[in-house]
Design a protein around this motif. Structure first.
Motif, PDB file in Angstrom:
ATOM      1  N   THR A   3       0.833  -1.196   0.000  1.00 29.98           N
ATOM      2  CA  THR A   3       0.000   0.000   0.000  1.00 29.98           C
ATOM      3  C   THR A   3       0.867   1.245   0.000  1.00 29.98           C
ATOM      4  O   THR A   3       2.075   1.201   0.287  1.00 29.98           O
ATOM      5  CB  THR A   3      -0.904   0.028   1.246  1.00 29.98           C
ATOM      6  OG1 THR A   3      -0.070   0.148   2.386  1.00 29.98           O
ATOM      7  CG2 THR A   3      -1.760  -1.212   1.327  1.00 29.98           C
ATOM      8  N   SER A   4       0.259   2.350  -0.294  1.00 31.56           N
ATOM      9  CA  SER A   4       1.011   3.603  -0.294  1.00 31.56           C
ATOM     10  C   SER A   4       1.430   3.964   1.129  1.00 31.56           C
ATOM     11  O   SER A   4       2.449   4.610   1.350  1.00 31.56           O
ATOM     12  CB  SER A   4       0.187   4.728  -0.926  1.00 31.56           C
ATOM     13  OG  SER A   4      -0.956   4.987  -0.134  1.00 31.56           O
ATOM     14  N   LYS A   5       0.653   3.509   2.123  1.00 30.10           N
ATOM     15  CA  LYS A   5       1.016   3.758   3.518  1.00 30.10           C
ATOM     16  C   LYS A   5       2.285   2.981   3.881  1.00 30.10           C
ATOM     17  O   LYS A   5       3.166   3.494   4.559  1.00 30.10           O
ATOM     18  CB  LYS A   5      -0.149   3.350   4.412  1.00 30.10           C
ATOM     19  CG  LYS A   5      -0.070   3.906   5.806  1.00 30.10           C
ATOM     20  CD  LYS A   5      -1.349   3.611   6.560  1.00 30.10           C
ATOM     21  CE  LYS A   5      -1.373   4.406   7.822  1.00 30.10           C
ATOM     22  NZ  LYS A   5      -2.566   4.157   8.605  1.00 30.10           N
ATOM     23  N   SER A   6       2.411   1.749   3.413  1.00 23.29           N
ATOM     24  CA  SER A   6       3.608   0.943   3.656  1.00 23.29           C
ATOM     25  C   SER A   6       4.813   1.562   2.974  1.00 23.29           C
ATOM     26  O   SER A   6       5.906   1.605   3.536  1.00 23.29           O
ATOM     27  CB  SER A   6       3.416  -0.480   3.144  1.00 23.29           C
ATOM     28  OG  SER A   6       2.411  -1.136   3.865  1.00 23.29           O
ATOM     29  N   LYS A   7       4.631   2.043   1.735  1.00 26.98           N
ATOM     30  CA  LYS A   7       5.731   2.701   1.015  1.00 26.98           C
ATOM     31  C   LYS A   7       6.172   3.949   1.767  1.00 26.98           C
ATOM     32  O   LYS A   7       7.374   4.220   1.892  1.00 26.98           O
ATOM     33  CB  LYS A   7       5.300   3.068  -0.403  1.00 26.98           C
ATOM     34  CG  LYS A   7       5.210   1.910  -1.338  1.00 26.98           C
ATOM     35  CD  LYS A   7       4.835   2.378  -2.735  1.00 26.98           C
ATOM     36  CE  LYS A   7       4.683   1.197  -3.673  1.00 26.98           C
ATOM     37  NZ  LYS A   7       4.311   1.637  -5.029  1.00 26.98           N
ATOM     38  N   ALA A   8       5.240   4.703   2.279  1.00 24.61           N
ATOM     39  CA  ALA A   8       5.561   5.917   3.033  1.00 24.61           C
ATOM     40  C   ALA A   8       6.324   5.559   4.307  1.00 24.61           C
ATOM     41  O   ALA A   8       7.282   6.245   4.680  1.00 24.61           O
ATOM     42  CB  ALA A   8       4.283   6.686   3.358  1.00 24.61           C
ATOM     43  N   ASN A   9       5.928   4.468   4.985  1.00 27.83           N
ATOM     44  CA  ASN A   9       6.628   4.027   6.195  1.00 27.83           C
ATOM     45  C   ASN A   9       8.055   3.586   5.885  1.00 27.83           C
ATOM     46  O   ASN A   9       8.993   3.900   6.622  1.00 27.83           O
ATOM     47  CB  ASN A   9       5.863   2.901   6.881  1.00 27.83           C
ATOM     48  CG  ASN A   9       4.627   3.400   7.590  1.00 27.83           C
ATOM     49  OD1 ASN A   9       4.473   4.585   7.847  1.00 27.83           O
ATOM     50  ND2 ASN A   9       3.724   2.468   7.888  1.00 27.83           N
TER      51      ASN A   9
END
Length: 175
Positions: A3-9
């Motif tokens: 997810t984009s949230k995982s990429k951001a993390n």
């Protein structure tokens, strides 16, 4: 599926790791700058023993009176030199003993800070051994004798015939 949230993390984790590495390298690189700053400003004289002066000569034509002083600030200690003064030739090695007693019922850590008169004496005073180089830990009611070994260089200005070496003990935090 990422997810984009995982990429951001993951991106944030990489940035934090890089930042941490940069800060570590920066802190490590400050050590030589700090040492040079201490050398230039003379702060190192308070922290390290002076190097013995090679080929030091004694000016036997001249006498200097060295007065010794001892103080404490906020400590339940008795602190005194065992002799209050000495008459010496410039260049002559001197040994003086100080005595300290912890009058309290608890262990206390202290550090002595030297001061000199005249103020520029530190440029001509070479200490070989001094209790001021290290933290002193005194147990309750302990008495200790501590040596100071030094030489006053013969290049001390000729109009100076009396100097004072003073030490003040302060309590170190965490005692």
């Amino acid at each position: 599926m990422v997810t984009s949230k995982s990429k951001a993390n993951v991106l944030m984790l990489k940035k934090l790791l890089i930042f941490t590495l940069v800060m570590f390298v920066f802190g490590y690189a400050l050590v030589p700058f700090y040492e040079k700053f201490c050398e230039v400003t003379g702060i190192n004289n308070l922290l390290q023993a002076d190097v013995r002066v090679k080929d030091n000569w004694v000016d036997e034509e001249r006498w200097i009176t060295v007065q010794f002083d001892a103080n404490t600030r906020g400590l339940p200690w008795q602190f005194k030199p065992l002799q209050t003064s000495a008459r010496i030739h410039p260049g002559e090695p001197v040994n003086v003993m100080y005595e300290i007693t912890n009058d309290s019922d608890r262990e206390i850590n202290g550090q002595a800070i030297p001061s000199y008169s005249p103020r520029f004496l530190d440029k001509h005073l070479k200490k070989f051994e001094c209790f001021c180089f290290t933290k002193q830990v005194l147990k309750p009611n302990e008495t200790r004798q501590m040596p100071v070994q030094f030489v006053i260089e013969p290049n001390l200005p000729a109009d100076i015939d009396t100097v004072t070496i003073s030490y003040t003990f302060f309590e170190l935090p965490g005692s």
